[in-house]
Design an enzyme around this catalytic site. Sequence first.
Site, PDB file in Angstrom:
ATOM      1  N   ASP A 198     -15.635   7.758  10.848  1.00 10.97           N
ATOM      2  CA  ASP A 198     -14.480   6.902  10.583  1.00 10.97           C
ATOM      3  C   ASP A 198     -13.250   7.792  10.413  1.00 10.97           C
ATOM      4  O   ASP A 198     -13.372   8.938   9.961  1.00 10.97           O
ATOM      5  CB  ASP A 198     -14.693   6.069   9.302  1.00 10.97           C
ATOM      6  CG  ASP A 198     -13.799   4.839   9.262  1.00 10.97           C
ATOM      7  OD1 ASP A 198     -14.300   3.719   9.516  1.00 10.97           O
ATOM      8  OD2 ASP A 198     -12.577   4.987   9.022  1.00 10.97           O
ATOM      9  N   ARG A 228       0.813  -1.225   0.000  1.00 11.78           N
ATOM     10  CA  ARG A 228       0.000   0.000   0.000  1.00 11.78           C
ATOM     11  C   ARG A 228       0.844   1.272   0.000  1.00 11.78           C
ATOM     12  O   ARG A 228       0.465   2.262  -0.616  1.00 11.78           O
ATOM     13  CB  ARG A 228      -0.928   0.003   1.202  1.00 11.78           C
ATOM     14  CG  ARG A 228      -1.964  -1.117   1.083  1.00 11.78           C
ATOM     15  CD  ARG A 228      -3.092  -0.862   2.030  1.00 11.78           C
ATOM     16  NE  ARG A 228      -4.029  -1.960   2.047  1.00 11.78           N
ATOM     17  CZ  ARG A 228      -4.938  -2.127   3.007  1.00 11.78           C
ATOM     18  NH1 ARG A 228      -5.009  -1.268   3.997  1.00 11.78           N
ATOM     19  NH2 ARG A 228      -5.758  -3.144   2.971  1.00 11.78           N
TER      20      ARG A 228
HETATM   21  C1  LIG Z   1     -13.070  -3.447   9.769  1.00 11.01           C
HETATM   22  S1  LIG Z   1     -13.809  -1.863   9.669  1.00 11.01           S
HETATM   23  C2  LIG Z   1     -15.318  -2.139  10.549  1.00 11.01           C
HETATM   24  C3  LIG Z   1     -16.522  -1.573   9.839  1.00 11.01           C
HETATM   25  C4  LIG Z   1     -17.861  -1.824  10.544  1.00 11.01           C
HETATM   26  N1  LIG Z   1     -17.883  -1.276  11.870  1.00 11.01           N
HETATM   27  C5  LIG Z   1     -18.177  -3.296  10.577  1.00 11.01           C
HETATM   28  O1  LIG Z   1     -18.032  -3.951  11.615  1.00 11.01           O
HETATM   29  O2  LIG Z   1     -18.562  -3.838   9.531  1.00 11.01           O
HETATM   30  C6  LIG Z   1     -12.825  -0.939  10.832  1.00 11.01           C
HETATM   31  C7  LIG Z   1     -12.914   0.568  10.625  1.00 11.01           C
HETATM   32  O3  LIG Z   1     -12.302   1.231  11.753  1.00 11.01           O
HETATM   33  C8  LIG Z   1     -11.692   2.414  11.278  1.00 11.01           C
HETATM   34  N2  LIG Z   1     -10.699   2.898  12.250  1.00 11.01           N
HETATM   35  C9  LIG Z   1      -9.490   2.383  12.549  1.00 11.01           C
HETATM   36  N3  LIG Z   1      -8.842   3.154  13.427  1.00 11.01           N
HETATM   37  C10 LIG Z   1      -9.668   4.198  13.721  1.00 11.01           C
HETATM   38  C11 LIG Z   1      -9.561   5.349  14.571  1.00 11.01           C
HETATM   39  N4  LIG Z   1      -8.471   5.590  15.290  1.00 11.01           N
HETATM   40  N5  LIG Z   1     -10.610   6.200  14.602  1.00 11.01           N
HETATM   41  C12 LIG Z   1     -11.717   5.969  13.865  1.00 11.01           C
HETATM   42  N6  LIG Z   1     -11.874   4.917  13.042  1.00 11.01           N
HETATM   43  C13 LIG Z   1     -10.860   4.035  12.977  1.00 11.01           C
HETATM   44  C14 LIG Z   1     -11.091   1.987   9.949  1.00 11.01           C
HETATM   45  O4  LIG Z   1     -10.830   3.085   9.102  1.00 11.01           O
HETATM   46  C15 LIG Z   1     -12.149   1.033   9.399  1.00 11.01           C
HETATM   47  O5  LIG Z   1     -12.990   1.647   8.474  1.00 11.01           O
END
Ligand SMILES: C[S@@+](CC[C@H](N)C(=O)[O-])C[C@H]1O[C@@H](n2cnc3c(N)ncnc32)[C@H](O)[C@@H]1O
Length: 283
Positions: A149, A39
């Site tokens: 997010d 990436r």
């Molecule tokens: C695997 S996805 C989960 C999406 C959804 N909640 C679900 O369970 O289907 C994890 C998300 O957490 C976000 N994320 C990671 N670190 C974060 C942070 N410090 N603050 C806000 N969002 C964060 C990522 O960008 C990502 O979109």
Amino acid sequence: MDSGEISLSDREFEAVRNKVYDLAGISMSDAKRTLVVSRLSKIIRRLNLDTFSSYLDHLDRGASADDVQEFINALTTNLTRFFREDHHFAHLSEHIGSIVNNPANPNRSRLRIWSAGCSTGQEPYTIALSLLAAYPKLKSWDFKILATDIDTNVVEKAQTGLYKAGDLSGLSPERVKLFDRDSDGTVRIPEHARSVVTFKSLNLMEKWPIKGPFDAVFCRNVAIYFNKPTQEKMFTRMGELLAPGAFLYIGHSENLNSVADKFKLVGKTIYENKLGSSARSAA
Ligand SMILES: C[S@@+](CC[C@H](N)C(=O)[O-])C[C@H]1O[C@@H](n2cnc3c(N)ncnc32)[C@H](O)[C@@H]1O
């Protein structure tokens, strides 16, 4: 120009890990090494740099806010889908039903839900679609879903409310009917559901310019990327924003053992808030 991957030394990998932890609270395992190379190499080349060290120097000195955001966006994992872990939506619907149809409080018309770490929007839209279908009278309520997010790319995509036909695969015909379709097959979130969701980019490690109380918070498959102390701090803050007796929904491989004094496990990865009284006065 060579478009191949750039080699990453152990020291550079460690520096990338420290940076993503400092910026986003994300603790990256050794298994993420290949992901880091694939990436970030593209970004490094586009910046006309040729090593990870020079890229890290750039991020440390003089990189624009956009460059730093691009680094974060590149290292998040955004896997999600509509009706993921669908027992949560059944439980939520029952809980909201008890609020909407509460004979003891017939004048209530406010409902707030937060989807924290909403990725490309499938989670908050599932909440909106399923609740509006179950309780049509919510259309006239002050009903809002906040969806946040850290990754600005996913927030932008979520705001379009547009998905591919394949994003509905595996859903029952009854659930598929909740979505609109364009003539080219594009899936469209119907306006009544789109209008209740507000998307914002928000880093859960920073200040939350958010007022509660929330009737439910979804923070699913986000904490898995954080270490235990970071999880503990984040879930404690969420507890303070939840209404008393409201629910926090977390991911299938997560738990709230570290904040067990604040939440009671009431179902599979469903926790009831024991606290939350401070949030009531902020509403
Ligand atoms: C695997 S996805 C989960 C999406 C959804 N909640 C679900 O369970 O289907 C994890 C998300 O957490 C976000 N994320 C990671 N670190 C974060 C942070 N410090 N603050 C806000 N969002 C964060 C990522 O960008 C990502 O979109």
